[in-house]
Scaffold this motif. Structure first.
Motif, PDB file in Angstrom:
ATOM      1  N   GLU A  45       0.831  -1.206   0.000  1.00  0.00           N
ATOM      2  CA  GLU A  45       0.000   0.000   0.000  1.00  0.00           C
ATOM      3  C   GLU A  45       0.866   1.258   0.000  1.00  0.00           C
ATOM      4  N   TYR A  76       3.688   1.594  -1.447  1.00  0.00           N
ATOM      5  CA  TYR A  76       4.165   1.813  -2.819  1.00  0.00           C
ATOM      6  C   TYR A  76       3.058   2.289  -3.744  1.00  0.00           C
ATOM      7  N   ILE A  77       1.831   1.834  -3.496  1.00  0.00           N
ATOM      8  CA  ILE A  77       0.702   2.333  -4.306  1.00  0.00           C
ATOM      9  C   ILE A  77       0.568   3.846  -4.099  1.00  0.00           C
ATOM     10  N   ALA A 134       3.073   5.837  -3.005  1.00  0.00           N
ATOM     11  CA  ALA A 134       4.290   6.464  -3.547  1.00  0.00           C
ATOM     12  C   ALA A 134       4.132   6.716  -5.046  1.00  0.00           C
ATOM     13  N   ARG A 135       3.536   5.742  -5.731  1.00  0.00           N
ATOM     14  CA  ARG A 135       3.295   5.870  -7.174  1.00  0.00           C
ATOM     15  C   ARG A 135       2.485   7.130  -7.475  1.00  0.00           C
TER      16      ARG A 135
END
Lengths: 339, 339
Positions: B272, B274-275, B277-278
Motif C-alpha cells: 500500500e 508503494y501504491i 508512492a506511485r
C-alpha cells in the motif's frame, strides 16, 4: 476491508509502478511486463539468480533483487504464482552466459511453472537452468524417507538468497552456486505465529478468523493451518515454544554458530519483534549456541497479518563467509565487514 | 489487546534489550540506563547530535543512531518523554569537544526536559548545547506571526537527522550543523492518514475508535485529532488530498526538486505504501517537481497503527548534498553515490 488502494484489480501493478518509480537506478522490468522484474545491472559471466511467487509478501521477492543477491524475479497476483512464460522472460534477460539458478518456495503452483520455464529455457533458448526449492517451516510435515521435501517455504528463503547471491557474485559456477543454495536451504528452519488474518484485496474478506484472545502457532504465510491454536501467551512463552520446536528439528551442539531472523509478518511493530529477538538470544545463549548475526524486521510478510516468524540458519565457516558478504538491494543492505 | 509482549511494565526495557543484543557493534547504553542509547563510536572534534522522545515509534529514535546521523538518544515509556537527567547523561557521553545539538519533535514534555538538560549541560558540565525543534505536520495549526512553531513533529524529522548528521560528519561546527538542521526542518512538510488506532501496552485499550469504513486525515502519531474524519476513499484520492495540502503550505515552482518520504505507521503493508508512492510521483511529475530521492517504508511509527504519512523536503544544492551523503545505522543505510 480497509486498505490504501484503488481498484483491487490494479493492486499489484500499481504497487509495482510505485517500486519502479522509487528505485529507478536499481530495478527495471523486461518483456513489457511490470511483473517481470530485473536488476538494472548485468554482469557478464555471472550466474543469474531468479525467484518468484505470489505478491503480498513484500519485501519478498522484489526487494532482494540487487548487488550480491538476486538478478530477477516474477510475481503473480496476491498469493498466486506467476506464469512459466513470465519466468522464461526473466530467465532470458538475466542469463549472462553462466546459466541461471531458480530459488523459490515449496508451493505447487510455483514448482509447476518454474519447472516448465526451466525446460523452455533449455529447449528454446539453450540456457542451462538449475533449481533449488526452499521449504523449511517446521510446522509443516517433514518428508518421509526418500520423498521430496514436503515442507512449506517461508522466511528462511532470505538466507538462501543471501548465501547463493554471494557465491554468484564471487563468480562461482552454476553447480557451485546451486550447492551453496542447497546447503543454506537444508540448514535453515523456521517457525511462525499468527495473531490476525490477512485479506487478499480481490477477495475482500479475511482468509480465516481468529479470536481476539487467540493465536495460531505454525501458521503458513498464506494462512495455511498451523500446529495448534490457543489462548494468547506471553512473548517469552511463545518464543520458547517456537525455538524449542526448531531445535528439535535440527541438531545444534554447544559451541555451534547460527544466524537468526526475527521476521514481522506485516502488522506487528518492531518493538514486539525486538522483545522476541531478546528471548531468542537468551535461549540460544543458555544452550551455548553463538549468534553470529541477527536480523530483525519485516523480511517476508503476509500482507497485513500480525505475528512473526523465527528462522535459524546453522552456520559453518563456508556459510558464514557468504552470509557476511556485502549486499545492496532496495530492501537489504549489508556492508563488507570493516568497510 | 493482542501483543507479543510480557509484562507491559517491561515492554520498553525488553525491547531495548533486544536492540542491544541484535546490534552490539553499533549501539550501547550509558549511565547504566538502557534508555540512554549511544553509538559505540565516538569521534573527537565532531558535533554530537542527540534526540529522544517517547517509545512506540520504532525505528524512531533509536534506529537512527549511527554513522552519518545521530550519536545518541533517550527514550521514555511509550508516548512519554524521557527525563532531563537521562538526556544529560547522553549529552555527557556524546560530547566530543565540539558541543551537542538536540533535534527533537515539537511536544511539550520533550521541550521541557530537553531545555532543562541543555541548561544542566552548560552549567554543570560546560558543554555547549544548541536545540532544533522539528514540527512540520501541516494538519496541525501553523504558528501565528512572531510565535514559536506550534506544529507537531512527525516523520519529517528523519530528513532533519539525515541532513544535520551529514553536516556533523563533515566536521561542520555546532552553529553550522544547527543552521543545516533548521534549514531542513523549515523545508519539510508532512501530512498523515490513520485507518486504525493503536494501543499503549500499559493502557491496554485503543486510544480512540475509528469505524471499519472510516479514516482520519491528519491524525498525529500519538492519535492527536486530525483535520477531518470521513469514509474511506481510494488511495489516489487520499494521496491527492494529502499532497495538495502539503503543497498549499510551502511554495514549489516548476523545476524545483524534492525528496519524498512515504512512511508506514505500523500495520500498513509495503504494498500500500508503494501504491501511494506511485501517486505521489505522478502528482509531482504533473507539476514538474522533480523527485531527487524517494524513501518508502516504516521510518516513524505509532506502534501498530494502520495508515501512513507523506513528507516532502524541498531541496536546494546544499540540502541535496547532505541528503545524498552516506549513512550507516541499524535502520538506515545509504551508500556514497557511485560507491
Amino acid at each position: 476491508m480497509k486498505k490504501l488502494m484503488n481498484d483491487p484489480e490494479h493492486y499489484v501493478n500499481e504497487m509495482l509502478e510505485g517500486i519502479y518509480l522509487t528505485h529507478p537506478d536499481q530495478l527495471t522490468f523486461t518483456g513489457n511486463d511490470l511483473r517481470c522484474l530485473v536488476t538494472t545491472k548485468k554482469t557478464e559471466g555471472k550466474v543469474g539468480i531468479a525467484t518468484g511467487g505470489g505478491s503480498g509478501h513484500l519485501p519478498l521477492f522484489l526487494g532482494y533483487v540487487g548487488d550480491g543477491m538476486l538478478d530477477g524475479c516474477c510475481v503473480g497476483d496476491v498469493f498466486q504464482s506467476p506464469s512459466a512464460d513470465q519466468m522464461l522472460e526473466v530467465t532470458k534477460r538475466i542469463d549472462a552466459g553462466a546459466g541461471v539458478l531458480y530459488i523459490y518456495g515449496n508451493y505447487n503452483g510455483d514448482i509447476f511453472n518454474f519447472d516448465m520455464a526451466a525446460e523452455m529455457a533449455d529447449m528454446e533458448e539453450g540456457i542451462r537452468v538449475e533449481q533449488v526449492v526452499a521449504g523449511e517451516d517446521v510446522a509443516s510435515p517433514p518428508a518421509k524417507d526418500g520423498e521430496k521435501n514436503t515442507r512449506r517455504g517461508v522466511a528462511g528463503i532470505f538466507f538462501v538468497y543471501k548465501c547463493a547471491g554471494a557465491a554468484a557474485a564471487l563468480r562461482k559456477d552454476l553447480s557451485e552456486v546451486k550447492r551453496i543454495a542447497e546447503k543454506a536451504a537444508s540448514n535453515v528452519r523456521t517457525m511462525g505465529v499468527a495473531l490476525t488474518p490477512c485479506t487478499v484485496p480481490r477477495v475482500g474478506h479475511p482468509g480465516f478468523e481468529i479470536a481476539e484472545d487467540e493465536m495460531e502457532l505454525g501458521m503458513g504465510i498464506h494462512g495455511e493451518p498451523g500446529i495448534r491454536r490457543g489462548k494468547m501467551e506471553s512473548a517469552d512463552q511463545i518464543t520458547e515454544e517456537m525455538v524449542t520446536k526448531i531445535l528439535s528439528d535440527i541438531s545444534y551442539e554447544p559451541g555451534d554458530e547460527t544466524a537468526v531472523l526475527v521476521n514481522g509478518l506485516g502488522a506487528t511493530p518492531l518493538d514486539e519483534q525486538y522483545i522476541v529477538a531478546r528471548k531468542v538470544h537468551q535461549i540460544l545463549k543458555e544452550k551455548n549456541i553463538r549468534v553470529h548475526r541477527c536480523y530483525v524486521g519485516e523480511y517476508v510478510t503476509s500482507i497485513e497479518m500480525a505475528g512473526l516468524s523465527i528462522s535459524l540458519l546453522k552456520l559453518d565457516e563456508e556459510l558464514k563467509g557468504y552470509l557476511d558478504a556485502p549486499a545492496d538491494t532496495p530492501f537489504f543492505k549489508q556492508k563488507q565487514i570493516g568497510e
